[in-house]
Design a protein around this motif. Structure first.
Motif, PDB file in Angstrom:
ATOM      1  N   ILE A 121       1.601  11.633 -10.543  1.00  0.00           N
ATOM      2  CA  ILE A 121       0.658  13.428 -10.052  1.00  0.00           C
ATOM      3  C   ILE A 121       2.200  14.289 -10.281  1.00  0.00           C
ATOM      4  O   ILE A 121       1.355  15.107 -11.137  1.00  0.00           O
ATOM      5  N   VAL A 122       3.142  14.105  -9.805  1.00  0.00           N
ATOM      6  CA  VAL A 122       3.865  15.235  -9.553  1.00  0.00           C
ATOM      7  C   VAL A 122       3.682  15.255 -10.964  1.00  0.00           C
ATOM      8  O   VAL A 122       4.251  16.430 -11.658  1.00  0.00           O
ATOM      9  N   ALA A 123       4.616  14.143 -11.715  1.00  0.00           N
ATOM     10  CA  ALA A 123       5.104  14.044 -13.398  1.00  0.00           C
ATOM     11  C   ALA A 123       4.382  14.694 -14.453  1.00  0.00           C
ATOM     12  O   ALA A 123       4.867  15.720 -14.762  1.00  0.00           O
ATOM     13  N   LEU A 124       2.873  14.409 -14.121  1.00  0.00           N
ATOM     14  CA  LEU A 124       2.470  14.832 -15.192  1.00  0.00           C
ATOM     15  C   LEU A 124       1.969  16.504 -14.653  1.00  0.00           C
ATOM     16  O   LEU A 124       1.775  17.064 -16.153  1.00  0.00           O
ATOM     17  N   THR A 145       1.034  -1.269   0.050  1.00  0.00           N
ATOM     18  CA  THR A 145       0.215  -0.017   0.111  1.00  0.00           C
ATOM     19  C   THR A 145       0.388   1.175  -0.117  1.00  0.00           C
ATOM     20  O   THR A 145       0.325   2.084  -0.430  1.00  0.00           O
ATOM     21  N   LEU A 146       1.677   1.574   1.317  1.00  0.00           N
ATOM     22  CA  LEU A 146       2.882   2.393   0.233  1.00  0.00           C
ATOM     23  C   LEU A 146       3.104   2.223  -0.593  1.00  0.00           C
ATOM     24  O   LEU A 146       3.409   3.718  -1.221  1.00  0.00           O
ATOM     25  N   THR A 147       3.859   1.336  -1.478  1.00  0.00           N
ATOM     26  CA  THR A 147       4.567   1.562  -2.476  1.00  0.00           C
ATOM     27  C   THR A 147       3.510   1.846  -3.560  1.00  0.00           C
ATOM     28  O   THR A 147       4.052   3.036  -4.531  1.00  0.00           O
ATOM     29  N   PHE A 148       1.829   1.564  -4.113  1.00  0.00           N
ATOM     30  CA  PHE A 148       1.332   2.013  -4.365  1.00  0.00           C
ATOM     31  C   PHE A 148       1.449   3.555  -4.167  1.00  0.00           C
ATOM     32  O   PHE A 148       0.341   4.300  -5.373  1.00  0.00           O
ATOM     33  N   VAL A 149       1.122   4.429  -2.733  1.00  0.00           N
ATOM     34  CA  VAL A 149       0.185   6.037  -2.787  1.00  0.00           C
ATOM     35  C   VAL A 149       2.177   5.968  -3.083  1.00  0.00           C
ATOM     36  O   VAL A 149       1.409   7.433  -3.583  1.00  0.00           O
TER      37      VAL A 149
END
Length: 103
Positions: free
Chosen positions: A20-23, A9-13
Motif C-alpha cells: 500500500i505504501v509503495a503504490l 498472518t503477521l508477514t501477510f499484514v
C-alpha cells in the motif's frame, strides 16, 4: 493459534502495508500535485526542483476527483529541510495551499 499461523498472518499484514505504501508513493510521484509541490518547495529553499524529493515512509493522503481533490505529502530538499505539502484541486486545477515546515 499456532506460532506458524501467527507469523504467517503477521508477514501477510506487513507485506500488505508495504504494498500500500509503495503504490501510494508511485501514485504521488506520477501526479500533478507532486510536480507543483516540488517547484514550491524548491522556490522556498532557493534550490533546483530536481534536488527536492518525496520523503519515503512519511504519511500521505491523496484524493482525486474530476474537479476537486486534495493531496498531502512530505517533500525534502537538501540538508534534510522537509515540508508537508498541502495541495487542493478546484475546478480541475491543482494548487499548493500550504507548505508546513517539519522539524
Amino acid at each position: 493459534m499456532t506460532k506458524k499461523k501467527f507469523f504467517g498472518t503477521l508477514t501477510f499484514v506487513a507485506a500488505m502495508f508495504v504494498a500500500i505504501v509503495a503504490l501510494g508513493q508511485v501514485w504521488i510521484l506520477n501526479s500533478a500535485p507532486y510536480e507543483i509541490g516540488r517547484v514550491a518547495v524548491a522556490t522556498k529553499l532557493g534550490v533546483q526542483a530536481e534536488s527536492v524529493a518525496l520523503k519515503r515512509l512519511a504519511a500521505f493522503e491523496f484524493k482525486d476527483g474530476d474537479f476537486s481533490g486534495q493531496a498531502l505529502f512530505v517533500l525534502c530538499g537538501p540538508e534534510s529541510a522537509c515540508f508537508t505539502v498541502v495541495t487542493r484541486k478546484n475546478d480541475g486545477r491543482w494548487a499548493v495551499v500550504d507548505l508546513i515546515p517539519r522539524g
